[in-house]
Write an enzyme that holds these catalytic residues in place. Structure first.
Site, PDB file in Angstrom:
ATOM      1  N   LYS A  54     -10.697  -0.040  -0.932  1.00 29.31           N
ATOM      2  CA  LYS A  54      -9.547   0.938  -2.213  1.00 29.31           C
ATOM      3  C   LYS A  54     -10.190   0.247  -3.479  1.00 29.31           C
ATOM      4  CE  LYS A  54      -5.251   2.807  -4.690  1.00 29.31           C
ATOM      5  NZ  LYS A  54      -4.514   2.155  -3.660  1.00 29.31           N
ATOM      6  N   ILE A  55     -10.509   1.061  -4.860  1.00 28.94           N
ATOM      7  CA  ILE A  55     -11.262   0.276  -5.799  1.00 28.94           C
ATOM      8  C   ILE A  55     -10.584   1.012  -6.946  1.00 28.94           C
ATOM      9  CG2 ILE A  55     -13.003  -0.354  -5.071  1.00 28.94           C
ATOM     10  CD1 ILE A  55     -13.980   1.757  -6.870  1.00 28.94           C
ATOM     11  N   SER A  56      -9.832   0.591  -7.425  1.00 28.64           N
ATOM     12  CA  SER A  56      -9.661   1.932  -9.305  1.00 28.64           C
ATOM     13  C   SER A  56     -10.511   2.337  -9.296  1.00 28.64           C
ATOM     14  CB  SER A  56      -9.495   0.111 -10.379  1.00 28.64           C
ATOM     15  OG  SER A  56      -8.852   1.622 -11.817  1.00 28.64           O
ATOM     16  N   THR A 109      -7.988   0.990 -14.445  1.00 26.51           N
ATOM     17  CA  THR A 109      -7.713   1.694 -15.173  1.00 26.51           C
ATOM     18  C   THR A 109      -6.684   1.504 -16.100  1.00 26.51           C
ATOM     19  OG1 THR A 109      -7.699   3.792 -12.750  1.00 26.51           O
ATOM     20  CG2 THR A 109      -6.461   4.177 -14.877  1.00 26.51           C
ATOM     21  N   ALA A 110      -5.727   0.943 -16.126  1.00 25.41           N
ATOM     22  CA  ALA A 110      -4.451   0.261 -16.340  1.00 25.41           C
ATOM     23  C   ALA A 110      -5.235  -0.216 -17.563  1.00 25.41           C
ATOM     24  CB  ALA A 110      -3.756  -1.042 -15.965  1.00 25.41           C
ATOM     25  N   HIS A 153       1.989  -2.070 -11.134  1.00 23.36           N
ATOM     26  CA  HIS A 153       2.191  -2.644 -10.028  1.00 23.36           C
ATOM     27  C   HIS A 153       4.132  -2.359 -10.068  1.00 23.36           C
ATOM     28  CE1 HIS A 153      -1.417  -2.490  -7.954  1.00 23.36           C
ATOM     29  NE2 HIS A 153      -0.832  -4.141  -8.611  1.00 23.36           N
TER      30      HIS A 153
END
EC number: 4.1.99.29
Length: 278
Positions: A54-56, A109-110, A153
């Site tokens: 799981k990555i961005s 992404t942020a 988060h």
């Protein structure tokens, strides 16, 4: 044994609970490494990364030569974007011109959303941008050590406890600007693996979690980093949705829009957008 890495956040443990615990018939036996996404983003760019991660979405340009995008199991949605926070209420974003801002990662992404937003809203430009562990950002803003912080988060639900003020919900900005959902986290798998098979058992794990939410509670809370059950449940409700089961056309359009714009602005390396669907 298949090696997989995902975060200990409630949405990931909710999604993968059934697969990890042998409750999905076609899922392989999984050897799990729990690692926050800021670590997996860089790990995936190295050859020794696990088979599934799981990555961005923002990290995809660095890894698509070795990994394929799996169109389920990730986090993409509406009303779930990162926030820009300050200690004192400011009239508008231009007050941050030349100021020091903390971000939780520079390959997320942020971060891309923040940079694209800042280019539009702060024409004079920001000052220093520092990378800081996300759990340290709100205390640093509260103490005045930095002018603003980009948070992700569960900070969406807790920032008012620090008496902080919202400058911008970057998810709302993105949706107003594009009409598309926000691409946050994505599942990737080594290109030599059968992506369709992986997508099938991940989808089955998602649907199992929705059908039997009580079975995953203890596993989720074991890894929930001291969150309350209520906050963990809110986290899951926000980040596990229709796009987790299937990205669909809207999902792919959102990814292509984000990474296409970021590539144009020089925020990510140039790459072939067609690799997102291959």
């Amino acid at each position: 044994m298949t090696k997989i890495a995902f975060s200990p956040c409630p949405n990931d443990t909710f999604v993968f609970h059934a697969a990890v615990h042998g409750l999905i018939e076609d899922a392989p036996k999984l050897e799990v490494t729990y690692a926050d996404i800021d670590k997996t983003n860089y790990w995936a760019a190295k050859e020794e990364g696990p088979e599934i991660m799981k990555i961005s979405f923002a990290a995809l340009p660095w890894v698509l030569s070795n990994y394929q995008l799996i169109p389920c199991g990730g986090a993409l949605g509406r009303g779930c974007g990162p926030l820009v926070l300050t200690k004192n209420k400011i009239k508008d974003a231009t007050a941050l011109t030349g100021k020091k801002v903390a971000v939780p990662s520079d390959r997320s992404t942020a971060y891309l959303l923040f940079r694209l937003w800042a280019q539009q809203k702060i024409p004079g430009g920001l000052g220093e941008i520092v990378v800081m562990p996300f759990e340290e950002i709100m205390p640093a803003v509260q103490k005045g050590e930095i002018a603003a912080g980009l948070v992700i988060h569960e900070a969406r639900f807790t920032y008012e406890q620090y008496q902080l003020h919202l400058v911008s919900d970057l998810g709302s900005w993105w949706e107003e600007d594009t009409g598309l959902p926000i691409p946050l986290g994505v599942i990737i798998a080594k290109r030599e693996l059968d992506g369709d098979k992986i997508a099938k058992w991940i989808q089955d794990s998602v649907h199992f979690a929705w059908k039997h939410p009580e079975l995953s509670k203890s596993y989720i809370m074991e890894h929930a980093q001291e969150l309350s059950e209520e906050v963990a449940a809110s986290h899951i409700d926000l980040y596990v949705n229709q796009y987790t089961a299937d990205l669909g056309n809207d999902g792919f359009e959102a990814i292509e829009s984000l990474l296409g714009r970021a590539m144009k602005e020089g925020l990510v390396p140039d790459f072939d957008l067609k690799l997102l669907r291959k």
